[in-house]
Design a protein around this motif. Sequence first.
Motif, PDB file in Angstrom:
ATOM      1  N   LEU A  52       0.431  -0.804  -0.026  1.00 44.70           N
ATOM      2  CA  LEU A  52      -0.328   0.092  -0.181  1.00 44.70           C
ATOM      3  C   LEU A  52       1.222   1.655  -0.435  1.00 44.70           C
ATOM      4  CD1 LEU A  52      -3.299   0.136   1.747  1.00 44.70           C
ATOM      5  CD2 LEU A  52      -1.597   2.462   1.493  1.00 44.70           C
ATOM      6  N   ILE A  53       1.071   1.949  -1.081  1.00 45.50           N
ATOM      7  CA  ILE A  53       1.705   2.903  -1.128  1.00 45.50           C
ATOM      8  C   ILE A  53       1.187   3.940  -1.753  1.00 45.50           C
ATOM      9  CG2 ILE A  53       3.630   3.905  -2.361  1.00 45.50           C
ATOM     10  CD1 ILE A  53       3.886   1.187  -3.665  1.00 45.50           C
ATOM     11  N   THR A  54       1.803   5.529  -1.016  1.00 45.67           N
ATOM     12  CA  THR A  54       0.352   7.190  -1.379  1.00 45.67           C
ATOM     13  C   THR A  54       1.663   7.324  -2.708  1.00 45.67           C
ATOM     14  OG1 THR A  54       2.426   7.926  -0.074  1.00 45.67           O
ATOM     15  CG2 THR A  54       0.043   7.410   0.772  1.00 45.67           C
ATOM     16  N   GLU A  55       1.144   8.450  -3.097  1.00 39.30           N
ATOM     17  CA  GLU A  55       2.019   8.666  -4.499  1.00 39.30           C
ATOM     18  C   GLU A  55       2.845   9.872  -3.982  1.00 39.30           C
ATOM     19  OE1 GLU A  55      -1.053  13.113  -5.022  1.00 39.30           O
ATOM     20  OE2 GLU A  55      -1.126  10.914  -6.589  1.00 39.30           O
ATOM     21  N   GLU A  56       2.870   9.769  -3.368  1.00 36.27           N
ATOM     22  CA  GLU A  56       4.069  11.103  -2.455  1.00 36.27           C
ATOM     23  C   GLU A  56       4.890  10.005  -2.788  1.00 36.27           C
ATOM     24  OE1 GLU A  56       0.203  12.666  -1.633  1.00 36.27           O
ATOM     25  OE2 GLU A  56       0.758  10.607  -0.229  1.00 36.27           O
ATOM     26  N   ALA A  57       5.213   8.949  -1.988  1.00 33.08           N
ATOM     27  CA  ALA A  57       6.501   7.944  -2.202  1.00 33.08           C
ATOM     28  C   ALA A  57       7.257   7.740  -3.381  1.00 33.08           C
ATOM     29  CB  ALA A  57       6.187   6.860  -1.334  1.00 33.08           C
ATOM     30  N   MET A  58       6.001   7.431  -4.026  1.00 31.93           N
ATOM     31  CA  MET A  58       6.106   7.164  -5.848  1.00 31.93           C
ATOM     32  C   MET A  58       6.931   8.532  -6.162  1.00 31.93           C
ATOM     33  SD  MET A  58       5.405   4.058  -5.867  1.00 31.93           S
ATOM     34  CE  MET A  58       6.104   4.105  -7.336  1.00 31.93           C
ATOM     35  N   ASP A  59       6.798   9.510  -5.757  1.00 36.15           N
ATOM     36  CA  ASP A  59       7.597  10.559  -6.534  1.00 36.15           C
ATOM     37  C   ASP A  59       8.750  10.780  -5.991  1.00 36.15           C
ATOM     38  OD1 ASP A  59       7.961  12.665  -8.305  1.00 36.15           O
ATOM     39  OD2 ASP A  59       7.400  13.868  -6.860  1.00 36.15           O
ATOM     40  N   SER A  60       9.810   9.771  -6.181  1.00 37.62           N
ATOM     41  CA  SER A  60      10.800   9.609  -5.361  1.00 37.62           C
ATOM     42  C   SER A  60      12.210   9.094  -6.389  1.00 37.62           C
ATOM     43  CB  SER A  60      11.152   9.021  -4.096  1.00 37.62           C
ATOM     44  OG  SER A  60      10.932   8.015  -4.483  1.00 37.62           O
ATOM     45  N   ALA A  61      13.350   9.280  -5.709  1.00 39.47           N
ATOM     46  CA  ALA A  61      14.371   9.408  -6.573  1.00 39.47           C
ATOM     47  C   ALA A  61      14.432   7.326  -6.138  1.00 39.47           C
ATOM     48  CB  ALA A  61      15.279   9.203  -6.351  1.00 39.47           C
ATOM     49  N   GLN A  62      13.816   6.992  -5.416  1.00 37.95           N
ATOM     50  CA  GLN A  62      13.707   5.215  -5.109  1.00 37.95           C
ATOM     51  C   GLN A  62      12.704   4.719  -5.593  1.00 37.95           C
ATOM     52  OE1 GLN A  62      13.295   5.670  -1.223  1.00 37.95           O
ATOM     53  NE2 GLN A  62      15.346   6.111   0.331  1.00 37.95           N
ATOM     54  N   ALA A  63      11.667   5.272  -6.703  1.00 36.73           N
ATOM     55  CA  ALA A  63      10.663   4.747  -7.027  1.00 36.73           C
ATOM     56  C   ALA A  63      11.342   3.667  -8.452  1.00 36.73           C
ATOM     57  CB  ALA A  63       9.723   5.752  -7.832  1.00 36.73           C
ATOM     58  N   VAL A  82      -1.394  -2.051  -4.650  1.00 33.82           N
ATOM     59  CA  VAL A  82      -2.494  -0.446  -3.989  1.00 33.82           C
ATOM     60  C   VAL A  82      -2.343   0.680  -3.779  1.00 33.82           C
ATOM     61  CG1 VAL A  82      -4.230   0.310  -2.540  1.00 33.82           C
ATOM     62  CG2 VAL A  82      -4.110  -1.680  -2.738  1.00 33.82           C
ATOM     63  N   LEU A  83      -2.291   2.290  -4.932  1.00 34.74           N
ATOM     64  CA  LEU A  83      -1.823   3.332  -4.797  1.00 34.74           C
ATOM     65  C   LEU A  83      -3.277   4.180  -4.417  1.00 34.74           C
ATOM     66  CD1 LEU A  83       0.804   4.596  -5.649  1.00 34.74           C
ATOM     67  CD2 LEU A  83      -0.164   5.397  -8.470  1.00 34.74           C
ATOM     68  N   ILE A  84      -2.874   4.856  -3.059  1.00 29.12           N
ATOM     69  CA  ILE A  84      -3.987   6.140  -3.029  1.00 29.12           C
ATOM     70  C   ILE A  84      -3.225   7.547  -3.243  1.00 29.12           C
ATOM     71  CG2 ILE A  84      -4.490   7.356  -0.862  1.00 29.12           C
ATOM     72  CD1 ILE A  84      -3.245   5.245   0.949  1.00 29.12           C
ATOM     73  N   THR A  85      -4.077   7.859  -4.592  1.00 30.71           N
ATOM     74  CA  THR A  85      -3.542   9.131  -5.342  1.00 30.71           C
ATOM     75  C   THR A  85      -5.033  10.243  -4.931  1.00 30.71           C
ATOM     76  OG1 THR A  85      -3.677   9.595  -7.430  1.00 30.71           O
ATOM     77  CG2 THR A  85      -5.468   8.210  -6.918  1.00 30.71           C
ATOM     78  N   SER A  86      -5.010  11.694  -5.150  1.00 31.79           N
ATOM     79  CA  SER A  86      -5.752  12.791  -4.818  1.00 31.79           C
ATOM     80  C   SER A  86      -6.597  13.285  -5.836  1.00 31.79           C
ATOM     81  CB  SER A  86      -4.623  13.851  -4.336  1.00 31.79           C
ATOM     82  OG  SER A  86      -3.741  13.255  -2.685  1.00 31.79           O
ATOM     83  N   GLY A  87      -5.825  12.425  -6.991  1.00 27.39           N
ATOM     84  CA  GLY A  87      -5.852  13.490  -8.208  1.00 27.39           C
ATOM     85  C   GLY A  87      -6.664  12.763  -9.649  1.00 27.39           C
ATOM     86  N   GLY A  88      -7.128  11.847  -8.805  1.00 28.18           N
ATOM     87  CA  GLY A  88      -7.894  11.308  -9.575  1.00 28.18           C
ATOM     88  C   GLY A  88      -7.269   9.503 -10.978  1.00 28.18           C
TER      89      GLY A  88
END
Length: 388
Positions: A52-63, A82-88
């Motif tokens: 379970l990952i939020t989209e903020e975590a994916m916006d990193s060099a570790q992705a 499961v990716l939690i996103t804010s913008g659809g």
Amino acid sequence: MNIEKRVLITAPLGADARNIAEVLAAAGIDTRVCRDLAMAAEEFRAGCAALLITEEAMDSAQAGLFSAQLERQATWSDVPVVLITSGGQFSPVSTRATALVGARANLTLIERPLRASTLVATLKTALRARSRQYEIRDLLADRETLLASLEERVVERTTKLQQMVEELEAFSYSVSHDLRAPLRVLDGYAQALIEDYGATLEPGAKDLLARISRTAHRMDRLTQDVLAYTRVSRGELTLEPVDLEVMLREVIEQYPSLIASKHLIHLQAPLGAVLGHGPSLIQCFSNLLENALKFKREGVVPHVEIYAVTRGDRIRVTVADQGMGIDLSQQQRIFGMFERGAAHKQVEGTGIGLAIVKKAAERMGGSVGVESAPGQGARFWLELAKAD
């Protein structure tokens, strides 16, 4: 905690990770909070049921590192993400996050604001999917274990069968060897009676003694053939270049059963040289030539042709006759032990000669076969590697 049933949570902003973990724990779902994707990738290697990952975590060099870890999953594994996103689903952030997860990912998007019921239902669905994957993994493991066990059993049984065959061959050799002495004595006594007392014996008695002698001869020939087959099967064969023309001329000129009919055998030179075992080749061709002369058609003088054809890196030598011929349905069977063609049973023989030829050819890395039809003669061929 069973690591295979836990959910790895990566949510770097605020209290998101703690809140999500509390909601899932209340629903009976084990979790492990990861501070970043590098930690998530490390924990993922140890095992998990879902990510379970939020989209903020994916916006990193570790992705990229995390995505590569997903790509290296076992073939049975397709861990739910499961990716939690804010913008659809189609927002720029979600699109970028989806791309970073990679094409291999089993991805589900949940849009903020989160509802506890939606989060729990989504994770339970993911856990059920993962549970089925574990079942597939276990089935594959069971299959591999079974295959390995079967392979071991096949090897074990093959070894035992090989030992049994070797023991039977040794027994056959011993029995055949020991039988020859009493057979020779039996024939000698019968011949002595005929020679010394033939004048005083009644015709019926002389006939019985002659039958004893003939039967002893047949049994002796049978034991000789069994011994020859055993030697071919068990003996060590050293392959070396053999000049076929020289070898065959010696067989024709010197083999006792062929000397009287050597004028009926025509050898078409050149034949070339093969990689073979000299004594085994002599045994093969003496058997083939004897058969070619023996199984003749009534009223037809036998004529035998020997010729060779080069086939790539192999040489095929053919012994062709004008004899009885062999029906197609019997052409494979006659190479078995004690097997004879239907039309050949009226001619004396042991039914072992062609089995010797086949066994010897196989042990020399070659093959043997026949082309024939009833009443049209037979062409027996022996194919071996060409000598350099």
